[in-house]
Design a protein around this motif. Structure first.
Motif, PDB file in Angstrom:
ATOM      1  N   GLY A  19       0.805  -1.212   0.000  1.00  0.00           N
ATOM      2  CA  GLY A  19       0.000   0.000   0.000  1.00  0.00           C
ATOM      3  C   GLY A  19       0.835   1.257   0.000  1.00  0.00           C
ATOM      4  N   ARG A  41      -3.162  -2.583   2.449  1.00  0.00           N
ATOM      5  CA  ARG A  41      -3.898  -3.852   2.550  1.00  0.00           C
ATOM      6  C   ARG A  41      -3.021  -4.905   3.224  1.00  0.00           C
ATOM      7  NH1 ARG A  41      -8.193  -6.385  -1.508  1.00  0.00           N
ATOM      8  NH2 ARG A  41      -9.303  -4.784  -0.311  1.00  0.00           N
ATOM      9  N   ASP A  75     -10.352  -1.879   8.460  1.00  0.00           N
ATOM     10  CA  ASP A  75     -11.615  -2.560   8.158  1.00  0.00           C
ATOM     11  C   ASP A  75     -11.330  -3.982   7.691  1.00  0.00           C
ATOM     12  OD1 ASP A  75     -13.048  -0.215   8.651  1.00  0.00           O
ATOM     13  OD2 ASP A  75     -12.885   0.449   6.568  1.00  0.00           O
ATOM     14  N   SER A 122      -2.059   6.459   1.912  1.00  0.00           N
ATOM     15  CA  SER A 122      -3.495   6.644   2.103  1.00  0.00           C
ATOM     16  C   SER A 122      -4.236   5.335   2.366  1.00  0.00           C
ATOM     17  CB  SER A 122      -4.111   7.331   0.878  1.00  0.00           C
ATOM     18  OG  SER A 122      -3.925   6.545  -0.282  1.00  0.00           O
ATOM     19  N   ARG A 123      -3.670   4.205   1.913  1.00  0.00           N
ATOM     20  CA  ARG A 123      -4.347   2.922   2.101  1.00  0.00           C
ATOM     21  C   ARG A 123      -3.314   1.791   2.081  1.00  0.00           C
ATOM     22  NH1 ARG A 123      -9.695   0.763   0.920  1.00  0.00           N
ATOM     23  NH2 ARG A 123     -10.315   2.868   0.315  1.00  0.00           N
ATOM     24  N   ASP A 143      -8.082  -3.690   5.343  1.00  0.00           N
ATOM     25  CA  ASP A 143      -7.624  -2.451   4.724  1.00  0.00           C
ATOM     26  C   ASP A 143      -7.442  -1.390   5.800  1.00  0.00           C
ATOM     27  OD1 ASP A 143      -7.479  -3.368   2.164  1.00  0.00           O
ATOM     28  OD2 ASP A 143      -9.342  -2.441   1.475  1.00  0.00           O
ATOM     29  N   ALA A 144      -6.256  -0.796   5.839  1.00  0.00           N
ATOM     30  CA  ALA A 144      -6.011   0.371   6.681  1.00  0.00           C
ATOM     31  C   ALA A 144      -6.209   1.612   5.822  1.00  0.00           C
ATOM     32  CB  ALA A 144      -4.595   0.339   7.238  1.00  0.00           C
ATOM     33  N   ILE A 145      -7.089   2.504   6.272  1.00  0.00           N
ATOM     34  CA  ILE A 145      -7.485   3.675   5.478  1.00  0.00           C
ATOM     35  C   ILE A 145      -7.228   4.937   6.291  1.00  0.00           C
ATOM     36  CG2 ILE A 145      -9.392   4.784   4.258  1.00  0.00           C
ATOM     37  CD1 ILE A 145     -10.686   1.932   4.195  1.00  0.00           C
ATOM     38  N   ALA A 180      -5.492   6.294  11.160  1.00  0.00           N
ATOM     39  CA  ALA A 180      -6.126   5.393  10.197  1.00  0.00           C
ATOM     40  C   ALA A 180      -7.110   4.497  10.916  1.00  0.00           C
ATOM     41  CB  ALA A 180      -5.071   4.552   9.481  1.00  0.00           C
ATOM     42  N   LEU A 240       1.057   3.744   5.310  1.00  0.00           N
ATOM     43  CA  LEU A 240       0.403   4.093   6.570  1.00  0.00           C
ATOM     44  C   LEU A 240       0.949   3.309   7.758  1.00  0.00           C
ATOM     45  CD1 LEU A 240      -3.427   4.349   5.794  1.00  0.00           C
ATOM     46  CD2 LEU A 240      -2.005   6.109   6.839  1.00  0.00           C
TER      47      LEU A 240
END
Length: 389
Positions: free
Chosen positions: A30, A36, A106, A33-34, A124-126, A103, A79
Motif C-alpha cells: 500500500g 492492505r 476494516d 493513504s491505504r 484495509d487500513a485507510i 487510520a 500508513l
C-alpha cells in the motif's frame, strides 16, 4: 544464533497443541493513504481490533497463534510504520501495527480458500483525520473484550495487582564477581533483592516473588521458568559484575537483544551466560528454544514494555545513583528470555571498581537505591496494566 527469518522458516514445534492457530502466510502492500494486509490461517480465528494513541497504533488480539510466515512478509508500508506480533499472555497472541498517521482498519474479506484448508482475512487500513481516530480510541474497550479467544469463553477479571519477580544473580557454587576487598556478587545481589522486595511490598497492589532467597545455585533456564510459573508482569534481574576496565563505575540497565549494543554489553552477556556451564546445565530443548524466544520477543509488546521500564528505572536513578555513560544498553542475556515476561537486568555497579564496591556493600545506599527502583516500577504501573488487557 539464528536470524529471525531463519528461525521462522523452521517447522512448527512438534508439541504445538491442537488449540493453537497457525498463521501460515502474510502479505502487506500500500501507500500513505491505504494499506492492505492479507493473513492466511490454517483455520478461522476470532479477533478483536482496538486502537491506541501516543503513539498511534492498531492492536489485533488473537487466540494463541504460531506465526509461521517469513519475517519479511510484513515489512512496514505507507500508513503502517512498524509491525510487531507474538504471544501476549497465556492462550493469547497479538499483532500491533504502528501508524504513520491516523487510520482505521476494516475487515474486507473473511473466506475459506484452497479447498477449505486455509482461512484468509483481508484488512484495509485507510487514512482518516485525527478527530475520527481519537473517537476510535475512545470506543476501544480494553476491560471487556468484544470477543474471547478460542477455548476461553469466560474471561478472568482483570486484576490491578502486579506480580514482580526479583532475580538475585548467581548463588551457591556460582559466586559471580569478586571485588578488591573480597565482596562476592552473590551476596550483594541477594541483599539488594531483599531490600528491593521490602521496598516493593511497601507499595500498593504489588506481589513479589524471588527466584532465590538463600545462597543456592539456580540455572538460568530455571530462573526464566520460575518467572513464567509465577505469571510475572515483570522480571528484574540484579547483578554487580566485574569488568577489565577498572575505572568504569555506575549503574546500567540492560534489555534483551540478539545483538549487543556495544562491546561492554557483549562481554557482560558472555560472562553471565556461562553460568549454566558450571554444572553442565543446558537450556531446555522445548518450544521455547533460545532462537525462537529471541524472535518472539523482538515481535511482541514484551520488548517494548522492557525498554519502557528500563527507561523509567534510569529516570528514577538520574541525579540519585551514579550511571555509566549511555546507561540503557542491550545484549543477549539468557535470563531475560521469557517470551511473555517483560524483563530487565540491572547492573547496580561494578565490583571491579573500589568505589562501587563500597557503595554496593553499604546498607544505606542499598536501601535508598532499592526504593528508587521500586518507585520506577510503580511509575510504570499504568503501562503494565494496559498491556495486560
Amino acid at each position: 544464533m539464528l536470524s529471525p527469518s531463519l528461525a521462522l522458516s523452521q517447522s512448527i514445534p512438534d508439541d504445538a497443541s491442537d488449540d493453537r492457530h497457525v498463521a501460515i502466510a502474510a502479505r502487506i502492500a500500500g501507500d500513505d493513504s491505504r494499506v492492505r494486509l492479507v493473513l492466511d490461517f490454517e483455520r478461522e480465528p476470532d479477533f478483536t481490533l482496538r486502537y491506541l494513541e501516543n503513539p498511534d497504533r492498531v492492536v489485533v488480539d488473537l487466540p494463541e497463534t504460531v506465526f509461521a510466515y517469513a519475517d519479511d512478509s510484513v515489512q512496514p508500508r505507507g500508513l503502517v510504520s512498524a509491525v510487531r506480533y507474538g504471544a501476549s499472555g497465556e492462550g493469547r497472541a497479538r499483532m500491533v501495527f504502528a501508524l504513520a498517521s491516523p487510520a482505521r482498519i476494516d475487515l474486507v474479506e473473511s473466506t475459506e480458500v484452497a479447498r477449505g484448508a486455509i482461512h484468509r482475512l483481508v484488512f484495509d487500513a485507510i487514512a482518516i483525520d485525527r478527530a475520527a481516530f481519537t473517537a476510535q480510541v475512545a470506543t476501544s474497550d480494553w476491560t471487556n473484550p468484544a470477543q474471547e479467544t478460542a477455548k476461553n469463553s469466560v474471561a478472568d477479571p482483570v486484576s490491578d495487582t502486579l506480580t514482580i519477580v526479583i532475580d538475585a544473580g548467581h548463588g551457591g557454587i556460582d559466586g559471580g564477581a569478586e571485588g578488591p576487598a573480597g565482596s562476592m556478587e552473590k551476596h550483594i545481589t541477594l541483599a539488594f533483592a531483599e531490600a528491593f522486595k521490602a521496598a516493593l511490598e511497601a507499595e500498593d497492589g504489588i506481589r513479589v516473588a524471588m527466584t532465590r532467597t538463600d545462597d543456592r545455585f539456580l540455572s538460568l533456564s530455571a530462573r526464566v521458568r520460575l518467572a513464567r510459573e509465577q505469571k510475572a508482569d515483570l522480571l528484574v534481574s540484579l547483578h554487580a559484575d566485574s569488568i577489565r576496565i577498572k575505572s568504569l563505575r555506575g549503574a546500567t540497565v540492560y534489555t534483551l537483544s540478539d545483538k549487543a549494543s556495544d562491546a561492554v554489553a557483549q562481554s557482560l552477556a558472555d560472562q553471565e551466560n556461562t553460568e549454566d556451564g558450571i554444572v553442565g546445565a543446558r537450556l531446555e530443548n522445548a518450544p521455547e528454544a533460545i532462537a525462537a524466544i529471541l524472535v518472539d520477543l523482538a515481535r511482541t509488546e514484551t520488548r517494548v514494555f522492557s525498554t519502557g521500564l528500563a527507561q523509567q528505572v534510569l529516570n528514577s536513578f538520574e541525579g540519585q545513583v551514579k550511571l555509566i555513560n549511555n546507561p540503557l544498553r542491550h545484549a543477549g542475556f539468557r535470563v531475560l528470555q521469557a517470551p511473555d515476561v517483560p524483563s530487565i537486568l540491572v547492573e547496580m555497579g561494578y565490583l571491579s571498581n573500589p568505589e562501587d564496591e563500597k557503595l554496593l556493600t553499604d546498607e544505606a545506599w542499598r536501601e535508598s537505591t532499592a526504593r528508587l527502583l521500586a518507585q520506577s516500577v510503580q511509575n510504570y504501573r499504568k503501562t503494565i496494566l494496559a498491556g495486560r488487557r
